[in-house]
Design an enzyme around this catalytic site. Structure first.
Site, short mmCIF file in Angstrom:
data_model
loop_
_atom_site.label_atom_id
_atom_site.label_comp_id
_atom_site.label_asym_id
_atom_site.label_seq_id
_atom_site.Cartn_x
_atom_site.Cartn_y
_atom_site.Cartn_z
N ARG A 142 0.82 -1.22 0.00
CA ARG A 142 0.00 0.00 0.00
C ARG A 142 0.85 1.27 0.00
NH1 ARG A 142 -2.34 -4.18 -0.44
NH2 ARG A 142 -4.53 -4.54 0.10
N ASP A 190 16.84 6.18 24.99
CA ASP A 190 16.02 6.78 26.04
C ASP A 190 16.64 6.50 27.40
OD1 ASP A 190 12.97 7.95 26.26
OD2 ASP A 190 13.63 6.92 28.07
N LYS A 225 12.46 2.36 28.91
CA LYS A 225 11.67 2.55 27.69
C LYS A 225 12.39 2.04 26.46
CE LYS A 225 9.09 6.45 29.52
NZ LYS A 225 8.76 7.89 29.37
N PHE A 247 14.44 21.34 26.12
CA PHE A 247 15.17 22.11 25.12
C PHE A 247 16.68 22.01 25.27
CE2 PHE A 247 11.09 23.40 23.82
CZ PHE A 247 11.26 23.67 22.48
N CYS A 288 18.04 26.32 11.65
CA CYS A 288 18.22 25.27 12.65
C CYS A 288 17.43 25.66 13.90
CB CYS A 288 19.70 25.05 12.95
SG CYS A 288 20.43 26.27 14.06
N CYS A 337 18.43 28.96 15.33
CA CYS A 337 17.87 30.09 14.57
C CYS A 337 16.48 30.42 15.09
CB CYS A 337 17.72 29.76 13.08
SG CYS A 337 19.22 29.56 12.14
N CYS A 360 4.97 19.20 30.29
CA CYS A 360 3.88 18.24 30.53
C CYS A 360 3.48 18.27 31.99
CB CYS A 360 4.33 16.84 30.14
SG CYS A 360 4.90 16.75 28.46
N CYS A 369 24.36 27.25 13.32
CA CYS A 369 24.48 26.85 11.91
C CYS A 369 25.29 27.83 11.07
CB CYS A 369 23.11 26.56 11.30
SG CYS A 369 22.05 27.97 11.04
ZN LIG Z 1 20.85 28.22 12.98
#
Ligand SMILES: [Zn+2]
Length: 346
Positions: free
Chosen positions: A11, A59, A85, A131, A170, A173, A191, A251
């Site tokens: 498929r 993980d 995990k 982050f 990136c 940026c 969360c 970058c």
């Molecule tokens: Zn960048």
């Protein structure tokens, strides 16, 4: 392709964007997924079913009952056994598609191991929940010149974008230099504070996997190059063509401050009241350590082959064989560090 594979993927082969050639390329391709929580489980499930050659799943965490609402590769038994995990995901994914070489790695990504864990793959997928790690992976992706598909979800909101070093903006940026942008990218809510809807995770992971298939099946011209954000609850979807920052420290200037960082700091984890302690790679014999803790004043000392858990009310500590520990019941790094020193040694 083997006739059985032709049938299995029929498929997808019929879909003009992939075709027989695209499927063959896909089956010869490899990817590495950093983080196997809500986004990571959905992404890994879809990609492995689509049929790639090799998938490494990294993980640092273990399965808990509160994960099951959205982390679609895990079951109640995984939470009961406190399986890492990466281990539970590897088992499930191998059962889903034995064509794919799936390798689960129980590890925390740090400046010291990032290159080694990521290199040798054609694509990096973001399944992280913070982050700090994303910017570390972003630095490594640029240094290794590997495409990286950013994704994040919190509440009913999610965002994703395929980053190609030198061609697209990136993550630095998008995130650094503009104080308003990090809030828009969901960098502030977690969360812990906002919860997360499983369906919102599914939307973002599906967009991430679609971009991944284009890269791995050799159709880079089909990449849309946009940052996609969506709110599954309000029905608001947006696509933005974000500009590159010509002076980006990552970058443009190749100043990889996350990748070249010293040892990872203590981190408060997403999803619960806990702090993770990193020690410079210490090796614990978990059975031996468990026996010592029983004779100390720790209670409920339990271990499996991957981790050891014990309680020192009101705290609970989980220790991994590489010396890492997660202290539940506090968000104060000083408290966590003192418990670590007292029970596991300084
Ligand atoms: Zn960048």
């Amino acid at each position: 392709m083997h006739p059985d594979q032709f049938e299995k993927y029929s498929r997808q082969v019929l879909f003009a964007g992939i075709g027989e050639k695209g499927q063959e390329r896909l089956l010869a391709s490899s990817a590495v997924l950093v983080g196997c929580g809500a986004l990571g489980t959905v992404t890994a499930n879809l990609l492995v079913r689509a049929g790639l050659g090799r998938l490494r799943v990294i993980d640092r965490d273990f399965v808990e009952p509160s994960n099951l609402q959205r982390q679609t590769l895990f079951e109640e038994a995984d939470a009961r056994e406190s399986l890492p995990k990466a281990v539970a995901a590897e088992r499930r994914l191998r059962g889903i598609n034995s064509d794919v070489k799936v390798e689960g790695v129980v590890a925390d990504m740090t400046p010291a191991n990032a290159r080694e864990l990521l290199e040798g793959h054609a694509l990096i997928l973001d399944g992280t929940d913070n982050f700090e790690t994303r910017l570390l992976v972003n630095d490594a992706a640029i240094a290794l010149v590997l495409p990286f598909i950013y994704a994040a979800a919190v509440g009913s909101y999610g965002v994703t974008m395929a980053i190609r070093p030198g061609e697209t903006p990136c993550l630095a940026c998008l995130l650094e230099g503009d104080e308003n942008s990090s809030a828009a990218l969901g960098a502030e809510a977690t969360c812990d504070t906002a919860g997360v809807l499983n369906a919102a995770v599914g939307v973002v992971a599906s967009v991430q996997v679609t971009e991944a298939l284009k890269i791995l099946a050799g159709r880079p011209e089909a990449l849309h190059g946009r940052l996609i954000s969506c709110d599954a609850w309000t029905g608001r979807f947006q696509t933005i063509r974000a500009p590159r920052n010509p002076n980006c420290r990552a970058c443009a200037r190749h100043e990889f401050i996350y990748l070249e960082g010293e040892a990872q700091p203590h981190i408060t984890m997403c999803g619960r009241d806990s702090v993770q302690i990193h020690e410079r790679s210490r090796k614990f014999d978990l059975a031996d350590l468990g026996a010592r803790l029983v004779s100390a004043s720790a209670s409920d000392v339990r271990n499996n082959q991957f981790l050891l858990r014990f309680r020192v009310p009101p705290y609970e500590m989980t220790v991994f064989a590489d010396g890492r520990a997660i202290v539940k019941g506090t968000t104060d790094p000083a408290v966590a560090r003192s418990l670590y020193a007292r029970y596991l040694g300084a």
